[in-house]
Design a protein around this motif. Structure first.
Motif, PDB file in Angstrom:
ATOM      1  N   VAL A  43       0.834  -1.202   0.000  1.00  0.00           N
ATOM      2  CA  VAL A  43       0.000   0.000   0.000  1.00  0.00           C
ATOM      3  C   VAL A  43       0.869   1.251   0.000  1.00  0.00           C
ATOM      4  N   ALA A  44       1.873   1.273   0.883  1.00  0.00           N
ATOM      5  CA  ALA A  44       2.762   2.438   0.966  1.00  0.00           C
ATOM      6  C   ALA A  44       3.522   2.634  -0.337  1.00  0.00           C
ATOM      7  N   GLU A  45       4.047   1.541  -0.891  1.00  0.00           N
ATOM      8  CA  GLU A  45       4.812   1.664  -2.132  1.00  0.00           C
ATOM      9  C   GLU A  45       3.915   2.075  -3.292  1.00  0.00           C
ATOM     10  N   GLY A  46       2.685   1.567  -3.283  1.00  0.00           N
ATOM     11  CA  GLY A  46       1.739   1.951  -4.330  1.00  0.00           C
ATOM     12  C   GLY A  46       1.414   3.433  -4.271  1.00  0.00           C
ATOM     13  N   LEU A  47       1.238   3.953  -3.051  1.00  0.00           N
ATOM     14  CA  LEU A  47       0.984   5.381  -2.886  1.00  0.00           C
ATOM     15  C   LEU A  47       2.177   6.207  -3.337  1.00  0.00           C
ATOM     16  N   LYS A  48       3.377   5.737  -3.033  1.00  0.00           N
ATOM     17  CA  LYS A  48       4.572   6.461  -3.465  1.00  0.00           C
ATOM     18  C   LYS A  48       4.663   6.496  -4.988  1.00  0.00           C
ATOM     19  N   GLN A  49       4.319   5.373  -5.616  1.00  0.00           N
ATOM     20  CA  GLN A  49       4.318   5.349  -7.076  1.00  0.00           C
ATOM     21  C   GLN A  49       3.272   6.304  -7.638  1.00  0.00           C
ATOM     22  N   ALA A  50       2.103   6.308  -6.997  1.00  0.00           N
ATOM     23  CA  ALA A  50       1.042   7.201  -7.471  1.00  0.00           C
ATOM     24  C   ALA A  50       1.454   8.659  -7.329  1.00  0.00           C
ATOM     25  N   LEU A  51       2.051   8.995  -6.186  1.00  0.00           N
ATOM     26  CA  LEU A  51       2.517  10.356  -5.962  1.00  0.00           C
ATOM     27  C   LEU A  51       3.595  10.743  -6.962  1.00  0.00           C
ATOM     28  N   THR A  52       4.536   9.843  -7.175  1.00  0.00           N
ATOM     29  CA  THR A  52       5.623  10.133  -8.103  1.00  0.00           C
ATOM     30  C   THR A  52       5.085  10.328  -9.510  1.00  0.00           C
ATOM     31  N   THR A  53       4.149   9.460  -9.912  1.00  0.00           N
ATOM     32  CA  THR A  53       3.560   9.580 -11.244  1.00  0.00           C
ATOM     33  C   THR A  53       2.806  10.894 -11.391  1.00  0.00           C
ATOM     34  N   GLY A  54       1.977  11.212 -10.407  1.00  0.00           N
ATOM     35  CA  GLY A  54       1.201  12.449 -10.476  1.00  0.00           C
ATOM     36  C   GLY A  54       2.073  13.689 -10.453  1.00  0.00           C
ATOM     37  N   ALA A  55       3.067  13.690  -9.570  1.00  0.00           N
ATOM     38  CA  ALA A  55       3.948  14.850  -9.457  1.00  0.00           C
ATOM     39  C   ALA A  55       4.783  15.018 -10.711  1.00  0.00           C
ATOM     40  N   THR A  56       5.256  13.908 -11.273  1.00  0.00           N
ATOM     41  CA  THR A  56       6.083  13.977 -12.479  1.00  0.00           C
ATOM     42  C   THR A  56       5.284  14.486 -13.668  1.00  0.00           C
ATOM     43  N   LYS A  57       4.103  13.909 -13.861  1.00  0.00           N
ATOM     44  CA  LYS A  57       3.276  14.343 -14.987  1.00  0.00           C
ATOM     45  C   LYS A  57       2.833  15.795 -14.821  1.00  0.00           C
ATOM     46  N   GLY A  58       2.425  16.145 -13.621  1.00  0.00           N
ATOM     47  CA  GLY A  58       1.999  17.518 -13.377  1.00  0.00           C
ATOM     48  C   GLY A  58       3.115  18.508 -13.618  1.00  0.00           C
ATOM     49  N   THR A  59       4.304  18.183 -13.135  1.00  0.00           N
ATOM     50  CA  THR A  59       5.457  19.064 -13.319  1.00  0.00           C
ATOM     51  C   THR A  59       5.848  19.163 -14.785  1.00  0.00           C
ATOM     52  N   ASP A  60       5.863  18.027 -15.470  1.00  0.00           N
ATOM     53  CA  ASP A  60       6.229  18.030 -16.894  1.00  0.00           C
ATOM     54  C   ASP A  60       5.262  18.874 -17.711  1.00  0.00           C
ATOM     55  N   MET A  61       3.993  18.818 -17.377  1.00  0.00           N
ATOM     56  CA  MET A  61       2.988  19.574 -18.133  1.00  0.00           C
ATOM     57  C   MET A  61       3.165  21.075 -17.980  1.00  0.00           C
ATOM     58  N   VAL A  62       3.394  21.528 -16.750  1.00  0.00           N
ATOM     59  CA  VAL A  62       3.479  22.979 -16.545  1.00  0.00           C
ATOM     60  C   VAL A  62       4.820  23.552 -16.956  1.00  0.00           C
ATOM     61  N   SER A  63       5.857  22.722 -17.023  1.00  0.00           N
ATOM     62  CA  SER A  63       7.173  23.232 -17.365  1.00  0.00           C
ATOM     63  C   SER A  63       7.384  23.348 -18.877  1.00  0.00           C
ATOM     64  N   GLN A  64       6.429  22.885 -19.678  1.00  0.00           N
ATOM     65  CA  GLN A  64       6.511  23.047 -21.121  1.00  0.00           C
ATOM     66  C   GLN A  64       6.154  24.478 -21.509  1.00  0.00           C
ATOM     67  N   VAL A  65       6.575  24.866 -22.716  1.00  0.00           N
ATOM     68  CA  VAL A  65       6.166  26.166 -23.242  1.00  0.00           C
ATOM     69  C   VAL A  65       4.647  26.217 -23.303  1.00  0.00           C
ATOM     70  N   ASP A  66       4.066  27.252 -22.766  1.00  0.00           N
ATOM     71  CA  ASP A  66       2.611  27.451 -22.674  1.00  0.00           C
ATOM     72  C   ASP A  66       1.955  26.559 -21.628  1.00  0.00           C
ATOM     73  N   GLY A  67       2.772  25.891 -20.805  1.00  0.00           N
ATOM     74  CA  GLY A  67       2.214  25.048 -19.748  1.00  0.00           C
ATOM     75  C   GLY A  67       1.347  25.835 -18.783  1.00  0.00           C
ATOM     76  N   TYR A  68       1.731  27.052 -18.506  1.00  0.00           N
ATOM     77  CA  TYR A  68       0.913  27.959 -17.702  1.00  0.00           C
ATOM     78  C   TYR A  68       0.057  28.848 -18.588  1.00  0.00           C
ATOM     79  N   LEU A  69       0.705  29.459 -19.573  1.00  0.00           N
ATOM     80  CA  LEU A  69       0.053  30.513 -20.357  1.00  0.00           C
ATOM     81  C   LEU A  69      -1.222  30.051 -21.042  1.00  0.00           C
ATOM     82  N   LYS A  70      -1.240  28.839 -21.598  1.00  0.00           N
ATOM     83  CA  LYS A  70      -2.390  28.374 -22.366  1.00  0.00           C
ATOM     84  C   LYS A  70      -3.321  27.475 -21.575  1.00  0.00           C
TER      85      LYS A  70
END
Length: 239
Positions: A43-70
């Motif tokens: 359960v703990a490892e699954g949550l860590k994977q979920a957090l890592t996946t969500g944080a990574t995808k979220g960060t990657d999306m906003v750090s692209q050009v127009d990630g915030y602007l558009k």
């Protein structure tokens, strides 16, 4: 171990009648030996994977050009507390300069967001079993709330100098100075000089957590977003 499984699935399922239905199904499955065991470590490892996946995808999306602007949900506007400045500048024909500033402001946030990922990963690695249970019992954004609580101070410390540098690099500081100077020269206006760095840093971090929360909710609700076998195993227990 069977008791651990029952508790884990109850927590994942939530409370009330639906939880009882799910619990009964798990009891039946255990009785027939048709379900795999789910340990607290999983359960703990699954949550860590979920957090890592969500944080990574979220960060990657906003750090692209127009990630915030558009993205209307997180686009950083002209500071709302001095909206009168924007309105007055547009009235006197400086709308183009205001628009350039807003673009530059969001570019600075996109630039700074790249630094969030290692901070998130470090916080996730330190997550305890107790943290994991609290997240499983929480709302769709419980993991994001955990990250917000454990990383906000560090993110602010890390983001501010990057925002300052980025604002200068994309000419946002120059645009802002020119706009505020032009406004303050107008007759019969109240002089303003808000802190641009603090505003940009705060809005950049807020937008980052909006996207991480979206990814967390997606993992919880959408089986297709569970990219590993452990994620599938842990979150399928919600059904």
């Amino acid at each position: 171990m069977k008791q651990v499984l029952l508790i884990a699935v109850w927590l994942l399922a939530g409370s009330g009648a639906m939880a009882q239905i799910n619990l009964n199904k798990v009891k039946q499955a255990i009785g027939t030996g048709s379900t795999s065991q789910l340990s607290t470590d999983e359960v703990a490892e699954g949550l860590k994977q979920a957090l890592t996946t969500g944080a990574t995808k979220g960060t990657d999306m906003v750090s692209q050009v127009d990630g915030y602007l558009k993205n209307p949900a997180i686009m950083i506007p002209f500071p709302p507390e001095i909206k009168r400045v924007e309105d007055r500048l547009r009235q006197i024909g400086m709308g183009g300069e205001v628009d350039k500033f807003v673009v530059a402001l969001n570019r600075a946030a996109e630039d700074a967001a790249q630094e969030a990922k290692p901070i998130f990963v470090s916080a996730i690695k330190q997550m305890t079993i107790q943290d994991a249970w609290s997240i499983l019992k929480g709302q769709d954004d419980a993991a994001t709330v955990y990250l917000n609580r454990t990383t906000s101070a560090q993110l602010n410390e890390k983001f501010k100098p990057i925002i300052q540098s980025s604002l200068s690099k994309v000419n946002a500081t120059e645009y802002y100075t020119n706009l505020i100077t032009a406004y303050n020269k107008l007759p019969l206006v109240q002089k303003v000089n808000p802190n641009l760095d603090e505003y940009a840093t705060g809005k950049a971090i807020d937008g980052l957590f909006v996207m991480v929360a979206n990814e967390e909710k997606n993992i919880r609700q959408n089986p297709g977003a569970r990219s590993t076998a452990l994620l599938q195993k842990v979150f399928s227990a919600q059904k």
